[in-house]
Design an enzyme around this catalytic site. Structure first.
Site, PDB file in Angstrom:
ATOM      1  NE  ARG A  89      -2.219  -0.629   3.638  1.00  0.00           N
ATOM      2  CZ  ARG A  89      -1.743   0.325   4.542  1.00  0.00           C
ATOM      3  NH1 ARG A  89      -2.239   1.456   4.188  1.00  0.00           N
ATOM      4  NH2 ARG A  89      -1.222   0.029   5.571  1.00  0.00           N
ATOM      5  CE  LYS A 229      -6.223  -3.971   3.817  1.00  0.00           C
ATOM      6  NZ  LYS A 229      -7.057  -4.895   4.761  1.00  0.00           N
ATOM      7  CG  HIS A 248      -7.611  -4.988   9.680  1.00  0.00           C
ATOM      8  ND1 HIS A 248      -6.144  -4.803   9.890  1.00  0.00           N
ATOM      9  CD2 HIS A 248      -7.478  -5.669   8.273  1.00  0.00           C
ATOM     10  CE1 HIS A 248      -5.516  -4.956   8.756  1.00  0.00           C
ATOM     11  NE2 HIS A 248      -6.047  -5.662   8.104  1.00  0.00           N
ATOM     12  CB  SER A 266      -0.225  -6.741   6.908  1.00  0.00           C
ATOM     13  OG  SER A 266      -1.298  -6.429   6.204  1.00  0.00           O
ATOM     14  CE  LYS A 270      -5.569  -9.302   9.778  1.00  0.00           C
ATOM     15  NZ  LYS A 270      -5.898  -9.450   8.442  1.00  0.00           N
ATOM     16  CB  THR A 271      -3.852 -14.424   6.738  1.00  0.00           C
ATOM     17  OG1 THR A 271      -4.224 -13.287   6.345  1.00  0.00           O
ATOM     18  CG2 THR A 271      -4.062 -15.513   5.580  1.00  0.00           C
ATOM     19  CG  ASP A 285      -7.468  -8.433   5.489  1.00  0.00           C
ATOM     20  OD1 ASP A 285      -7.097  -8.235   6.695  1.00  0.00           O
ATOM     21  OD2 ASP A 285      -7.903  -7.607   4.683  1.00  0.00           O
ATOM     22  NE  ARG A 351      -0.022  -9.145   1.416  1.00  0.00           N
ATOM     23  CZ  ARG A 351      -0.666  -9.059   2.545  1.00  0.00           C
ATOM     24  NH1 ARG A 351      -1.875  -9.626   2.786  1.00  0.00           N
ATOM     25  NH2 ARG A 351      -0.193  -8.141   3.591  1.00  0.00           N
TER      26      ARG A 351
END
Length: 564
Positions: A89, A229, A248, A266, A270-271, A285, A351
């Site tokens: 980003r 996003k 989030h 990120s 989390k994932t 996400d 990604r």
């Protein structure tokens, strides 16, 4: 023989993908179906495009991406793309138009503003730039909750971007297409270049959000995450007014009213931690929490690929050899088409985007009941946080508003190593409103549904970054599983002297040493200094929220020692 085996494996992957898609199509509450004939005109936007390719399905977009040279095919059928200089980003290039609609509703301390005049100039140049171009449009939903979803129109310059967003958002049913009316339009043109003098930007890259015109313009970047996003930003703005909490986070469900929320930025895990074969994945996400329960904003996943292994993350790893998965900035051998997930030559933030049907135990509906546990993940670069701690509701509110973690290499342009930071609500860059609005709403929901709250550190142990090492993922999973199944509640706990939360002293199968961070440091005095340093950072950071929260939340943070 080898060629025949390879063909057979590719055919298996293709059949598996289509089977998953067919299952989603049959789940009309989610509504995965392709309707290529739908008329999505761009005349209302004033764009005189050349060829508008409306609601193209995965097969057509995949074929076009390869044919046009946008992408290559990896072993197994994944689509490989490179995003150029932007591999994450561009946070400093994002702007929100400041006007009568947003003046008193947007948190301007956190959101860079753009004047209406600058936006109008930008929009005029976008329209001119897109004239005569071939464009791809998709009509999609952000959100699986039928009462609270947002219909959006996404316009892309690249076929692979259109495939990406079809994977990531939720595709309407045939009936839903008939009456589809979008609330917002997102236009992504990587070839556009902004003019800072003319458009009020800081570079030739721009992400401009206009809530009054319900229009988002993205230019100068090929990183597909900007589109995803932007949808998240839209939902974060509109849902709180309906009493719905945007988050989030990842969500999974163990069945029997056993849903869990995983907050985290990120790089915090989390994932990875929500992709648990023993629990149903709701999403990885972005989610909402409404009176109907938890719901995924998306219809797919966007997972980090760097250092991916089948041992640590088998479910995610399997998607990399599936037909249709979009892989960003993953290194591939041009001859064998084998992927190298340990090579960061192209990006640290490589990604993979794939439909949630690619995860064997995912819920295609994107919905579940009310949560039983809430986990806040942090990547502690100081190495002083325990691997898990139990929080009171007040402490949960404190840590949610604090959002302590570390910026991990690659998730933002210019970040090359972990740096301690505070990102309020575990998603500060995507929060248009003041954190207190989200914090108050979350607190009300925690109380209403009596949710257990935990703080989990996936950061460093045995010392700070540069001295210690990352928390072992097997230990993290063992502690997390014990929290989710309730057995950790039966353990003995100690109160952390600095942070005040309760920390388990032992759990079968986990080295008890890592449960007390001080014990992992060779230099105890150095640990004490680091813990004190971080505590002071918490206290200083929280000053901006003190006037917006109750007394019990203000006193729920770490205690800073007062010199004698």
């Amino acid at each position: 023989m080898a060629e025949g085996l390879q063909f057979y494996r590719q055919l298996q992957a293709r059949v598996g993908f289509l089977t998953g898609r067919l299952s989603q199509m049959c789940d009309f509450s989610q509504g995965k179906i392709d309707v290529s004939h739908q008329n999505v005109e761009l005349a209302d936007l004033g764009i005189e495009a050349g060829d508008v390719r409306k609601n193209w399905n995965e097969e057509r977009l995949y074929e076009q991406a390869v044919r046009s040279g946008e992408a290559e095919v990896a072993k197994g059928g994944a689509l490989l793309v490179k995003t150029g200089k932007h591999t994450g980003r561009s946070a400093k290039d994002k702007f929100t138009v400041r006007d009568e609609t947003t003046e008193n509703s947007v948190w301007w301390d956190n959101n860079a503003s753009m004047t209406p005049a600058h936006f109008d100039a930008l929009w005029e140049d976008f329209q001119a730039h897109l004239k005569g171009k071939t464009l791809y449009t998709q009509q999609l939903f952000g959100g699986a909750d039928l009462d609270h979803r947002a219909p959006v129109r996404v316009v892309n310059e690249f076929a692979w971007h259109s495939l990406f967003i079809r994977h990531l958002l939720r595709i309407p049913t045939a009936d839903e297409y008939e009456g589809f009316a979008h609330d917002f339009t997102i236009i992504n043109s990587p070839s556009f270049r902004a003019d800072p003098a003319k458009h009020g930007t800081v570079s030739d890259t721009v992400i401009a959000v206009n809530f009054a015109k319900k229009l988002v313009l993205i230019g100068g970047t090929s990183y597909a995450g900007e589109t995803k996003k932007s949808v998240f930003t839209i939902l974060n703005y509109i849902l709180p007014t309906k009493g719905v909490m945007p988050m989030h986070c990842s969500v999974n469900d163990g069945g029997n009213d056993d849903a869990a929320i995983f907050f985290g930025l990120s790089g915090t895990g989390k994932t990875t931690l929500s992709a648990d074969a023993s629990r149903t994945l709701i999403g990885d996400d972005e989610h909402g929490w409404s009176e109907n329960g938890l719901f995924n904003f998306e219809g797919g996943c966007y997972a980090k690929m760097i250092n991916l292994s089948p041992e640590a993350e088998p479910e995610i790893y399997a998607t990399t050899s599936m037909w249709g998965t979009v892989l960003e900035n993953v290194v591939m051998d041009p001859e064998t088409r084998e992927l190298d997930f340990y090579d960061n030559t192209l990006a640290e933030n490589s990604r993979g985007a794939y439909p949630i049907s690619a995860i064997e135990n995912a819920a295609l509906s994107g919905r579940c009941g009310q949560p039983k546990n809430l986990i806040m993940l942090t990547c502690d670069a100081f190495g002083v946080m325990p691997p898990i701690a139990k929080l009171t509701p007040a402490q949960a509110m404190y840590h949610f508003l604090s959002g302590y973690t570390a910026k991990v290499a690659g998730t933002e342009k210019g970040v090359t190593e972990p740096t301690a930071t505070f990102s309020t609500c575990f998603g500060g860059p995507f929060m248009p409103r003041h954190p207190s609005e989200y914090g108050k709403l979350l607190g009300e929901l925690i109380d209403k549904y009596n949710v257990n709250c935990w703080l989990v550190s996936t950061g460093w142990t045995g010392g700070a970054h540069g001295v210690g090492h990352r928390m072992p993922i097997n230990a993290t999973r063992a502690l997390l599983n014990a929290a989710l199944d309730g057995s950790l509640n039966q353990a003995d706990f100690r109160q952390d002297e600095t942070f005040g939360f309760m920390v388990p002293t032992a759990l079968e199968g986990v080295d008890s040493t890592i449960l007390n961070p001080r014990d992992t440091w060779t230099d105890k005095a150095a640990y004490d200094a680091q813990a004190e340093k971080l505590a002071k950072m918490f206290v200083e950071n929280f000053k901006v929220y003190e006037a917006h929260v109750d007394a019990d939340v203000n006193t729920a943070g770490p205690q800073v020692r007062v010199p004698a």
